[in-house]
Design a protein around this motif. Sequence first.
Motif, PDB file in Angstrom:
ATOM      1  N   VAL A  71      29.629  16.893 -44.390  1.00 21.77           N
ATOM      2  CA  VAL A  71      30.207  16.387 -43.411  1.00 21.77           C
ATOM      3  C   VAL A  71      30.068  14.878 -43.403  1.00 21.77           C
ATOM      4  O   VAL A  71      29.003  14.116 -43.571  1.00 21.77           O
ATOM      5  N   ALA A  72      31.273  13.896 -43.368  1.00 25.26           N
ATOM      6  CA  ALA A  72      31.328  12.572 -43.374  1.00 25.26           C
ATOM      7  C   ALA A  72      32.396  11.979 -42.462  1.00 25.26           C
ATOM      8  O   ALA A  72      33.298  12.912 -42.398  1.00 25.26           O
ATOM      9  N   PRO A  73      32.426  10.973 -42.272  1.00 25.13           N
ATOM     10  CA  PRO A  73      33.456  10.350 -41.438  1.00 25.13           C
ATOM     11  C   PRO A  73      34.794  10.446 -42.013  1.00 25.13           C
ATOM     12  O   PRO A  73      34.922  10.206 -43.238  1.00 25.13           O
ATOM     13  N   GLY A  74      35.707  11.251 -41.479  1.00 27.27           N
ATOM     14  CA  GLY A  74      36.924  11.594 -42.162  1.00 27.27           C
ATOM     15  C   GLY A  74      37.076  12.643 -43.046  1.00 27.27           C
ATOM     16  O   GLY A  74      38.274  12.637 -43.960  1.00 27.27           O
ATOM     17  N   GLN A  75      36.038  13.373 -43.396  1.00 27.44           N
ATOM     18  CA  GLN A  75      36.119  14.185 -44.491  1.00 27.44           C
ATOM     19  C   GLN A  75      34.972  15.309 -44.375  1.00 27.44           C
ATOM     20  O   GLN A  75      33.896  15.038 -43.885  1.00 27.44           O
TER      21      GLN A  75
END
Length: 423
Positions: A71-75
């Motif tokens: 998980v990463a910001p926006g993805q």
Amino acid sequence: MVEMKSPAVAFVGRHNSGKTTLIVKLIEELVARGVDVGSVKHHSHAGFDIDIPGKDSYRHRHAGASETVIVAPGQMACVKTIEGDLDCSRIVASMPGHDLVIVEGYRKSGLPTIEIMRQGNPADVKAARVFAQGAREGWSLDSDFTQIGRRVSDADPGRIDYLDVSEKLPGSATVAIVSDIPCALEAARLYGIPSFGLESVSEIADFLERSYARPKVTVVIQAGGESRRMGTSKATVSFGGRPLICRLIDRVSSVADELVITTNEPDNLSFLLEDYPKLAIRLERDVCAARGALPGLYTALEVASHPYVAVVACDMIFASPRLIAAEVEALTRSGADAVVPVNKHGYEPFHALYRKSACLPVVREGVEAGQRAAQYVMRHVNVREFPQSEVLAAEPMGGCFVNANTPEELASFESWYLDAQHR
């Protein structure tokens, strides 16, 4: 949050047919048109990695984790160990909320399939010849093409060389052919299947939008403003400490591409525009002076921007987004003009779904003729009845059509609701 099921179509063909190249162009074209596209890519060989060796998530997997979510910001991405090959229907079912899912491969998925055949690919040329021969001889699309494949093979007559044509040719699930091979296009014409050139990206996108993309849905909450038995506006009466209209918005907005509230008190409901800025709610007044259920339905259909119009009364405390989603699926599959729940009390026209193009002219005609009852439209359009068994399958909790007409009824429902919240 409830999301609509995503419709899907599969692009199939032999190795080096150009599936990925075409699909990438189609996704770009559809997204540019405002279509929300999901995609599935089927690898025929086992195993792949989406992470870089040496990264932390890669190390998690290779340490033995059976499922790793990155998980990463926006993805977000998930890699999970499974037994064998996952059924395509389960994959698509796990991807709700898209206007269309484009699948690459999965010929035997049961999805509608679009066959790609490219002149520069010898395997495609051979398959096209078999396909064309079958069309000329009048073979049905669900036939076994093996025998034809043997006869037209350009290989050594002493051996069977038909490239598994019984598995790798168009079949009963084929809905279109994309090719630059003349005999493949001829076969499509003989079978009555739409055909397109390899570079006809815009035309193929038109076909997908028209035939397979999920139609956009306008959800209309009817909050007229008059309620003699309630003694005040139902929209703003308190329920659970908030205006009742807010409960309806919270319940049904997840299945709305457009949310409209029809009301004769837009000034009193203007607070909703600030409370729900991301929903872009439209407040619309009645379009005609006549009062009644049919004129109210006329307003809902007239002001809606999208082809499907779900209508819900603002006093239906347990209005169900799952029911709306099920109605959308039923309308698409049936080709009907409306999907209307029906029970021992008759039709429930104010938790129903209408095809605007078919129903608006009928409702307008009824209103102009002085009709007031919503039952008028049921007698003049093709209705796909939605029985109680299907309602409960969509919404096991039931109670979708319960409405509060008096302060006493509202208080009773509110007490039950608050008690249920604390159990």
